[in-house]
Design a protein around this motif. Structure first.
Motif, PDB file in Angstrom:
ATOM      1  N   PRO A 180       0.803  -1.226   0.000  1.00 48.30           N
ATOM      2  CA  PRO A 180       0.000   0.000   0.000  1.00 48.30           C
ATOM      3  C   PRO A 180       0.836   1.275   0.000  1.00 48.30           C
TER       4      PRO A 180
ATOM      5  N   CYS B 205      -9.682  -0.478   0.486  1.00 52.19           N
ATOM      6  CA  CYS B 205      -8.521  -1.356   0.566  1.00 52.19           C
ATOM      7  C   CYS B 205      -8.948  -2.710   1.127  1.00 52.19           C
TER       8      CYS B 205
ATOM      9  N   PHE C 101      -6.006  -4.946   5.271  1.00 50.99           N
ATOM     10  CA  PHE C 101      -5.241  -3.860   5.894  1.00 50.99           C
ATOM     11  C   PHE C 101      -4.515  -4.311   7.156  1.00 50.99           C
TER      12      PHE C 101
ATOM     13  N   TRP D  98      -1.676   1.904   7.324  1.00 56.01           N
ATOM     14  CA  TRP D  98      -3.102   2.190   7.452  1.00 56.01           C
ATOM     15  C   TRP D  98      -3.419   2.893   8.762  1.00 56.01           C
TER      16      TRP D  98
END
Length: 298
Positions: free
Chosen positions: A238, A253, A256, A264
């Protein structure tokens, strides 16, 4: 039934009792997308659980939530679930809308702007998957596969695809037919009738099948490239996708808590931080011994 081209149901798979945190995540997602009908789907034997979970979520979101049940065999493992999402049976349940958004309990919606993606014209949208899958090889190379954990699917395109392709599990005879050139010859004939045989792994991952062999076999089944897919969703890598996306977050998303939860934690609301902090510790301690899931295309 008449339906708009921008109609959608938010479908959440539930095959066991969700944790309090998962309930909070699903509630967040359904509330943010409250313009669209929420649906919990799972095994027929767990219908009472799905109905009680729907009632719990209705209290927190203020929205009605439907329940759809399928055969128990589809929920015994990830491959059974994959077969369900490769069946007309699944998409026929959503024939009153133009799209279904698969939103697993480990997916997180970051934007309410779903209309943009409903109008995008793609048959299937999901997070980009890199070569190496769970353990991407460096330098990063886009595999052209898209993840299914948070994925937007055009119902008409999915049903049409399943009408035009016959999915056959890989076996000794498919390998033999391919080696002799017979499979190619058969498909050359079938293509004149708008049909095709698609060979898939014995234990398939449905997202790889949809965005790999099905998309390759059917020109009309459209999927985005890396840039657009990254605007829709992140899964693995990410932080790198955020950089490539011009420091912008995607629509949502997936996974996570597995892939860079610290990233995140920097972008999620405060109520998620304790969970993500614990995830950072678990990932850090367990990742050297994490089993290699291997290539999902094999």
């Amino acid at each position: 039934m008449q339906r708009g081209s921008d109609s959608c149901k938010i479908a959440v798979p539930v095959h066991r009792r969700l944790t309090d945190f998962e309930i909070a995540v699903v509630g967040h997602n359904l509330a943010l997308l409250s313009e669209y009908q929420g649906v919990l789907f799972g095994p027929e034997s767990k219908r009472p659980l799905l109905e009680s979970t729907a009632k719990e979520l209705q209290k927190s979101t203020g929205s009605s939530i439907l329940v759809e049940c399928f055969g128990d065999a589809y929920f015994t493992d990830v491959f059974g679930y994959s077969w369900l999402l490769l069946k007309r049976e699944f998409y026929d349940r959503f024939d009153d809308v133009s799209h279904v958004l698969i939103c697993q309990p480990d997916a997180f919606i970051l934007s309410a702007d779903l209309k943009k993606w409903l109008a995008s014209g793609y048959s299937y949208l999901g997070a980009p998957v890199f070569v190496g899958f769970d353990k991407p090889t460096m330098p990063l190379e886009f595999s052209n596969f898209l993840n299914g954990g948070l994925s937007l699917r055009n119902i008409a395109d999915a049903r049409s695809a399943l009408n035009h392709v016959t999915l056959v599990r890989k076996s000794n005879w498919t390998r033999g037919f391919r080696a002799l050139g017979l499979l190619q010859a058969i498909n050359a004939i079938l293509r004149s009738f708008g049909k095709s045989i698609v060979v898939i792994p014995k234990n398939p991952h449905e997202d790889v099948v949809w965005t790999g062999p099905i998309a390759n076999a059917l020109e009309a089944f459209s999927i985005p490239g890396l840039e657009t897919a990254a605007q829709f969703s992140f899964e693995n890598m990410p932080r790198e996708l955020f950089r490539r996306n011009g420091q912008r977050l995607p629509f949502g998303c997936h996974a996570f808590g597995v892939y860079d939860p610290e990233f995140w934690r920097e972008h999620f609301p405060d109520w998620t931080h304790e969970y993500l902090s614990n995830s950072c510790t678990v990932v850090s301690e367990s990742s050297p011994n994490e089993p290699d899931r291997g290539s999902r295309s094999n």
